[in-house]
Design a protein around this motif. Structure first.
Motif, PDB file in Angstrom:
ATOM      1  N   UNK A  54       0.828  -1.213   0.000  1.00  0.00           N
ATOM      2  CA  UNK A  54       0.000   0.000   0.000  1.00  0.00           C
ATOM      3  C   UNK A  54       0.861   1.260   0.000  1.00  0.00           C
ATOM      4  N   UNK A  55       1.946   1.235   0.779  1.00  0.00           N
ATOM      5  CA  UNK A  55       2.847   2.389   0.800  1.00  0.00           C
ATOM      6  C   UNK A  55       3.478   2.616  -0.568  1.00  0.00           C
ATOM      7  N   UNK A  56       3.848   1.522  -1.236  1.00  0.00           N
ATOM      8  CA  UNK A  56       4.445   1.639  -2.571  1.00  0.00           C
ATOM      9  C   UNK A  56       3.447   2.214  -3.567  1.00  0.00           C
ATOM     10  N   UNK A  57       2.193   1.732  -3.528  1.00  0.00           N
ATOM     11  CA  UNK A  57       1.163   2.264  -4.436  1.00  0.00           C
ATOM     12  C   UNK A  57       0.887   3.736  -4.155  1.00  0.00           C
ATOM     13  N   UNK A  58       0.867   4.122  -2.881  1.00  0.00           N
ATOM     14  CA  UNK A  58       0.643   5.529  -2.537  1.00  0.00           C
ATOM     15  C   UNK A  58       1.764   6.407  -3.056  1.00  0.00           C
ATOM     16  N   UNK A  59       2.999   5.908  -2.936  1.00  0.00           N
ATOM     17  CA  UNK A  59       4.140   6.685  -3.441  1.00  0.00           C
ATOM     18  C   UNK A  59       4.079   6.845  -4.951  1.00  0.00           C
ATOM     19  N   UNK A  60       3.694   5.778  -5.653  1.00  0.00           N
ATOM     20  CA  UNK A  60       3.568   5.857  -7.112  1.00  0.00           C
ATOM     21  C   UNK A  60       2.465   6.821  -7.515  1.00  0.00           C
ATOM     22  N   UNK A  61       1.329   6.800  -6.792  1.00  0.00           N
ATOM     23  CA  UNK A  61       0.233   7.724  -7.103  1.00  0.00           C
ATOM     24  C   UNK A  61       0.652   9.165  -6.872  1.00  0.00           C
ATOM     25  N   UNK A  62       1.372   9.414  -5.773  1.00  0.00           N
ATOM     26  CA  UNK A  62       1.844  10.777  -5.508  1.00  0.00           C
ATOM     27  C   UNK A  62       2.822  11.244  -6.582  1.00  0.00           C
ATOM     28  N   UNK A  63       3.697  10.337  -7.037  1.00  0.00           N
ATOM     29  CA  UNK A  63       4.641  10.692  -8.104  1.00  0.00           C
ATOM     30  C   UNK A  63       3.912  11.018  -9.399  1.00  0.00           C
ATOM     31  N   UNK A  64       2.909  10.205  -9.748  1.00  0.00           N
ATOM     32  CA  UNK A  64       2.134  10.463 -10.963  1.00  0.00           C
ATOM     33  C   UNK A  64       1.407  11.786 -10.878  1.00  0.00           C
ATOM     34  N   UNK A  65       0.824  12.089  -9.712  1.00  0.00           N
ATOM     35  CA  UNK A  65       0.108  13.352  -9.528  1.00  0.00           C
ATOM     36  C   UNK A  65       1.057  14.539  -9.668  1.00  0.00           C
ATOM     37  N   UNK A  66       2.257  14.385  -9.123  1.00  0.00           N
ATOM     38  CA  UNK A  66       3.243  15.462  -9.232  1.00  0.00           C
ATOM     39  C   UNK A  66       3.663  15.685 -10.684  1.00  0.00           C
ATOM     40  N   UNK A  67       3.859  14.590 -11.426  1.00  0.00           N
ATOM     41  CA  UNK A  67       4.230  14.708 -12.840  1.00  0.00           C
ATOM     42  C   UNK A  67       3.123  15.379 -13.646  1.00  0.00           C
ATOM     43  N   UNK A  68       1.858  15.037 -13.364  1.00  0.00           N
ATOM     44  CA  UNK A  68       0.740  15.683 -14.064  1.00  0.00           C
ATOM     45  C   UNK A  68       0.702  17.168 -13.766  1.00  0.00           C
ATOM     46  N   UNK A  69       0.906  17.528 -12.504  1.00  0.00           N
ATOM     47  CA  UNK A  69       0.910  18.941 -12.128  1.00  0.00           C
ATOM     48  C   UNK A  69       2.042  19.692 -12.826  1.00  0.00           C
ATOM     49  N   UNK A  70       3.223  19.093 -12.831  1.00  0.00           N
ATOM     50  CA  UNK A  70       4.363  19.741 -13.479  1.00  0.00           C
ATOM     51  C   UNK A  70       4.117  19.914 -14.973  1.00  0.00           C
ATOM     52  N   UNK A  71       3.563  18.861 -15.608  1.00  0.00           N
ATOM     53  CA  UNK A  71       3.268  18.964 -17.037  1.00  0.00           C
ATOM     54  C   UNK A  71       2.242  20.036 -17.333  1.00  0.00           C
ATOM     55  N   UNK A  72       1.205  20.155 -16.486  1.00  0.00           N
ATOM     56  CA  UNK A  72       0.191  21.193 -16.701  1.00  0.00           C
ATOM     57  C   UNK A  72       0.772  22.589 -16.586  1.00  0.00           C
ATOM     58  N   UNK A  73       1.628  22.790 -15.610  1.00  0.00           N
ATOM     59  CA  UNK A  73       2.249  24.102 -15.447  1.00  0.00           C
ATOM     60  C   UNK A  73       3.168  24.441 -16.623  1.00  0.00           C
ATOM     61  N   UNK A  74       3.952  23.447 -17.067  1.00  0.00           N
ATOM     62  CA  UNK A  74       4.830  23.699 -18.206  1.00  0.00           C
ATOM     63  C   UNK A  74       4.020  23.996 -19.464  1.00  0.00           C
ATOM     64  N   UNK A  75       2.899  23.280 -19.635  1.00  0.00           N
ATOM     65  CA  UNK A  75       2.048  23.534 -20.799  1.00  0.00           C
ATOM     66  C   UNK A  75       1.465  24.937 -20.746  1.00  0.00           C
ATOM     67  N   UNK A  76       1.024  25.385 -19.567  1.00  0.00           N
ATOM     68  CA  UNK A  76       0.464  26.730 -19.440  1.00  0.00           C
ATOM     69  C   UNK A  76       1.519  27.801 -19.724  1.00  0.00           C
TER      70      UNK A  76
END
Length: 215
Positions: A31-53
């Motif tokens: 569960x900890x590993x899945x949570x870490x992967x989800x947080x990493x994916x969310x961070x990458x999406x946020x970074x990509x959205x900001x770079x796109x803007x």
């Protein structure tokens, strides 16, 4: 006659096996590993959205500056002539797009991660709806992203229905309905100006008055 005592030892029994990790601890680690992967994916999406803007803002600013220079050149070369209406319209549309992108970028920079990530699909999936006869000139987000307004141009009025159908098929737009669909002719031009808004007309009017026309 001597007797030799022989003893056999089975090394495969449980007492000779290495200690195994309890099942509860394994589940917790997974569960900890899945949570870490989800947080990493969310961070990458946020970074990509900001770079796109940021990229959109820079692109629109450069295009607006280039058109402005062309307009000034035409004015200086032919002082008696009136400025080209199409060129002015493009400048205004690009200026509005720059301001809108700057507002989106500012909002994404100020809000928390959960709220930022929710806007990324709305913006990114607009580019997934390809139509050679329809092009967007700007968009606005209202009510913390629960409502959206799209503005642009098209060649024929009947092209708006397939465009909306394709747009609402995108995951981020499936629960949204465009309650306002405005089409207007551009004087002397062969295309139409359109506006799509998910807000009811009364809410859109009251929001415009309350905010002094700002979005």
């Amino acid at each position: 006659m001597s007797r030799e005592i022989r003893q056999r030892i089975n090394f495969y029994t449980g007492e000779f096996r290495p200690p195994a990790m309890p099942a509860d601890i394994r589940r917790l680690l997974n569960q900890l590993l899945l949570s870490a992967l989800a947080a990493l994916l969310l961070t990458l999406l946020l970074f990509g959205g900001q770079r796109w803007a940021v990229y959109q803002t820079q692109t629109l600013s450069a295009a607006g500056a280039e058109l402005q220079q062309q307009l000034l050149h035409e004015k200086s070369r032919l002082p008696p002539l009136t400025p080209d209406a199409q060129l002015q319209s493009q400048v205004e549309s690009l200026r509005a797009g720059v301001q809108n992108s700057q507002r989106v970028l500012t909002y994404l920079s100020q809000e928390n991660i959960g709220e930022q990530a929710s806007f990324t699909p709305l913006v990114a999936q607009l580019a997934d709806v390809n139509n050679d006869n329809i092009w967007l000139s700007g968009f606005s987000l209202f009510d913390r992203g629960s409502n959206i307004e799209l503005r642009g141009y098209m060649r024929q009025a009947q092209q708006i229905s397939p465009y909306i159908a394709t747009l609402v098929a995108q995951p981020a737009y499936r629960q949204r309905a465009f309650r306002q669909i405005d089409l207007n002719e551009v004087d002397g031009k062969s295309w139409l100006m359109f506006r799509l808004d998910t807000r009811p007309p009364a809410d859109a009017a009251s929001s415009s008055v309350a905010m002094g026309g700002r979005r």
